[in-house]
Design an enzyme around this catalytic site. Structure first.
Site, mmCIF file in Angstrom:
data_model
loop_
_atom_site.group_PDB
_atom_site.id
_atom_site.type_symbol
_atom_site.label_atom_id
_atom_site.label_comp_id
_atom_site.label_asym_id
_atom_site.label_seq_id
_atom_site.Cartn_x
_atom_site.Cartn_y
_atom_site.Cartn_z
ATOM 1 N N GLY A 11 0.832 -1.206 0.000
ATOM 2 C CA GLY A 11 0.000 0.000 0.000
ATOM 3 C C GLY A 11 0.859 1.244 0.000
ATOM 4 N N ALA A 61 -5.397 -2.209 5.411
ATOM 5 C CA ALA A 61 -6.756 -1.762 5.728
ATOM 6 C C ALA A 61 -7.623 -1.854 4.488
ATOM 7 C CB ALA A 61 -6.744 -0.323 6.238
ATOM 8 N N TYR A 126 -16.564 2.390 7.417
ATOM 9 C CA TYR A 126 -15.090 2.479 7.429
ATOM 10 C C TYR A 126 -14.605 3.056 8.757
ATOM 11 C CZ TYR A 126 -10.424 4.285 6.331
ATOM 12 O OH TYR A 126 -9.091 4.582 6.370
#
Length: 282
Positions: A11, A61, A126
């Site tokens: 990421g 995530a 989220y």
């Protein structure tokens, strides 16, 4: 040498940490979802016990806000249970734990920057799943750094790269003028993470670049630095192209960093200029 397990290494924050760390001081154990599934407790425990890291940095995530709304169980599995599993390993091995979090743990209805002491009140799945992850980290390990940031950009899919891609396609862009935050470069976030893991200053931190702007002002600065001349239209969030339902006022106050006076984050415009210069030269 410090052994650091970077979870979610592919990421934008994981990549940035690998770019700025000193390989003579830090041995990086990089895993992403193809190598290791953080939602599988036994798999995570086995990896941790074999490799025994000094520090675990959880950059993994599910950040797609719309996908989280559609698949809440998936969101909680990754963002909450994943953090829990890594925290259990941290406690078992005595490692320090770094949990990356977000401004979405607040409702965004305030009018002044949120400090670490303000009450959380997430309104998105989220935000709720990330807050659950924070709570697990606090419950399972005392040697932790919870770092909340917002409007992060680096390599990959983010607001800056989407603005530039739209400009390359010659599209006029409608951008929210009623969302406020502090654009933060993944590399600046990586630098503060690497600073904090060498300290015992445990706790929750807000870490964003200095200064505040709207999404529209952010996009305008991106285009100015890139030399592209696309048409930008300031609009309310429901009419905007590139920003989904996020907290309207996502400004975080780096309160703890300021009062313990250990680290200064740079100005957002300076960081963006550095990022754009590298991107254009690269």
């Amino acid at each position: 040498m410090l052994k650091v397990w970077i979870v979610g290494s592919e990421g934008q924050i994981g990549e940035a940490i690998n770019e700025v760390l000193n390989p003579l001081e830090i041995e990086a154990l990089n895993t992403d979802k193809n190598e290791l599934d953080i939602t599988e407790t036994d798999e995570v425990l086995r990896f941790g016990e074999i490799n025994r890291p000094d520090v675990i940095i959880n950059c993994a995530a599910l950040t797609d806000v719309e996908l989280c709304e559609k698949e809440p169980e998936h969101a909680f599995r990754v963002n909450a249970l994943g953090a829990r599993n890594l925290s259990i390993v941290a406690r078992k091995t005595g490692a320090k734990m770094v949990q990356l979090s977000t401004d979405d743990v607040f409702d965004g209805l305030g009018k002044k920057p949120y400090t670490e002491f303000d009450d959380t009140n997430p309104i998105t799945v989220y935000g709720k799943s990330k807050l659950a992850g924070e709570k697990y980290v606090k419950e399972f390990t005392h040697k932790h750094f919870i770092i909340r940031s917002n409007w992060v950009y680096g390599t990959g899919n983010n607001f800056v790269n989407r603005v530039l891609a739209s400009a390359d396609e010659g599209q006029a862009l409608s951008v929210a003028e009623d969302q406020y935050g502090s654009p933060t470069s993944a590399r600046d976030l990586a630098r503060i993470i690497l600073y904090l893991i060498r300290t015992n200053e445990y706790g929750t931190y807000h870490a964003t670049c200095m200064g505040v702007c709207s999404r529209y002002e952010f996009a305008k600065e991106v285009l100015r630095l890139s030399g592209k001349k696309e048409q930008l239209n300031p609009v309310p969030t429901p009419q905007s192209d590139l920003s989904s339902a996020r907290p309207a006022y996502a400004v975080l106050d780096n309160f703890i960093l300021r009062i313990i006076d250990v680290y200064d984050m740079p100005d957002w415009k300076e960081s963006l200029a550095e990022f754009m210069k590298e991107r254009m030269e690269g």
